[in-house]
Design an enzyme around this catalytic site. Structure first.
Site, PDB file in Angstrom:
ATOM      1  N   GLN A  95     116.653  12.501 130.309  1.00 45.45           N
ATOM      2  CA  GLN A  95     116.047  12.894 129.020  1.00 45.45           C
ATOM      3  C   GLN A  95     114.544  12.614 129.045  1.00 45.45           C
ATOM      4  O   GLN A  95     114.111  11.497 129.352  1.00 45.45           O
ATOM      5  CB  GLN A  95     116.694  12.134 127.850  1.00 45.45           C
ATOM      6  CG  GLN A  95     116.156  12.599 126.499  1.00 45.45           C
ATOM      7  CD  GLN A  95     116.845  11.939 125.305  1.00 45.45           C
ATOM      8  OE1 GLN A  95     117.666  11.031 125.466  1.00 45.45           O
ATOM      9  NE2 GLN A  95     116.497  12.382 124.108  1.00 45.45           N
ATOM     10  N   HIS A 101     118.268  17.379 121.622  1.00 39.59           N
ATOM     11  CA  HIS A 101     118.270  18.839 121.796  1.00 39.59           C
ATOM     12  C   HIS A 101     119.442  19.254 122.665  1.00 39.59           C
ATOM     13  O   HIS A 101     119.790  18.596 123.640  1.00 39.59           O
ATOM     14  CB  HIS A 101     116.943  19.326 122.386  1.00 39.59           C
ATOM     15  CG  HIS A 101     116.490  18.556 123.590  1.00 39.59           C
ATOM     16  ND1 HIS A 101     115.867  17.333 123.489  1.00 39.59           N
ATOM     17  CD2 HIS A 101     116.590  18.811 124.909  1.00 39.59           C
ATOM     18  CE1 HIS A 101     115.589  16.875 124.693  1.00 39.59           C
ATOM     19  NE2 HIS A 101     116.026  17.762 125.584  1.00 39.59           N
TER      20      HIS A 101
HETATM   21  P1  5GP Z   1     115.278  16.798 128.453  1.00 34.96           P
HETATM   22  O1  5GP Z   1     114.972  16.472 129.882  1.00 34.96           O
HETATM   23  O2  5GP Z   1     114.613  15.859 127.488  1.00 34.96           O
HETATM   24  O3  5GP Z   1     116.749  16.987 128.201  1.00 34.96           O
HETATM   25  O4  5GP Z   1     114.667  18.255 128.231  1.00 34.96           O
HETATM   26  C1  5GP Z   1     113.420  18.491 127.690  1.00 34.96           C
HETATM   27  C2  5GP Z   1     113.177  19.976 127.829  1.00 34.96           C
HETATM   28  O5  5GP Z   1     112.081  20.332 127.005  1.00 34.96           O
HETATM   29  C3  5GP Z   1     112.806  20.413 129.264  1.00 34.96           C
HETATM   30  O6  5GP Z   1     113.718  21.405 129.717  1.00 34.96           O
HETATM   31  C4  5GP Z   1     111.385  20.939 129.116  1.00 34.96           C
HETATM   32  O7  5GP Z   1     111.107  22.051 129.952  1.00 34.96           O
HETATM   33  C5  5GP Z   1     111.299  21.291 127.653  1.00 34.96           C
HETATM   34  N1  5GP Z   1     109.968  21.175 127.081  1.00 34.96           N
HETATM   35  C6  5GP Z   1     109.102  20.144 127.254  1.00 34.96           C
HETATM   36  N2  5GP Z   1     107.972  20.358 126.566  1.00 34.96           N
HETATM   37  C7  5GP Z   1     108.113  21.562 125.951  1.00 34.96           C
HETATM   38  C8  5GP Z   1     107.264  22.332 125.088  1.00 34.96           C
HETATM   39  O8  5GP Z   1     106.137  21.950 124.755  1.00 34.96           O
HETATM   40  N3  5GP Z   1     107.752  23.514 124.644  1.00 34.96           N
HETATM   41  C9  5GP Z   1     108.991  23.974 124.989  1.00 34.96           C
HETATM   42  N4  5GP Z   1     109.378  25.154 124.506  1.00 34.96           N
HETATM   43  N5  5GP Z   1     109.824  23.271 125.788  1.00 34.96           N
HETATM   44  C10 5GP Z   1     109.387  22.088 126.263  1.00 34.96           C
END
Ligand code: 5GP
Ligand code: ZN
Length: 115
Positions: A95, A101
């Site tokens: 994460q 999300h």
């Molecule tokens: P996690 O690793 O926290 O489950 O996923 C975070 C996700 O958010 C990643 O897939 C990354 O590409 C996406 N993400 C990070 N920053 C941004 C942003 O500024 N805009 C969008 N649309 N996605 C983002």
């Protein structure tokens, strides 16, 4: 709303994103770095940091995220082939953004177990 949170800012339209759905409880937008032909993030408007921070009062909104994800999957033509829904929780799961999300991933085959 958490003032320092990227996804709160996207939900409030302070930071742009390609929105694909929004209502009073949730927002869905395209991931900035997609790992599949369809990669959409579905988030509650309420700031909840991780799965471990979901309270009993959040049951409705969390269920709502899944309803939104399956509707988007249907509009993207994924219902028959299938798709993957993922929520990463904290460091071992990778994460990076601490506003809960649901990743909606589709349009290709995924392996199991994940790497
Ligand atoms: P996690 O690793 O926290 O489950 O996923 C975070 C996700 O958010 C990643 O897939 C990354 O590409 C996406 N993400 C990070 N920053 C941004 C942003 O500024 N805009 C969008 N649309 N996605 C983002
Ligand atoms: Zn937030």
């Amino acid at each position: 709303m958490s003032t320092d949170c990227l996804f709160c800012k996207i939900a409030n339209k302070e930071i742009p994103a390609k929105l694909v759905y929004e209502d009073e409880l949730a927002v869905a937008f395209e991931d900035i770095k997609p790992v599949a032909p369809v990669h959409i993030l579905v988030i509650p408007r309420k700031h909840i940091s991780t799965i471990d921070d979901i309270s009993s009062k959040d049951t409705e909104v969390i269920g709502h995220l899944f309803q939104i994800a399956r509707k988007i999957a249907r509009t993207k033509g994924l219902s028959e082939r299938g798709y993957r829904l993922t929520i990463n929780c904290k460091a071992d799961a990778g994460q990076l953004v601490f506003h809960i999300h649901l990743h909606l991933l589709g349009g290709r085959k995924f392996t199991w177990p994940p790497g």
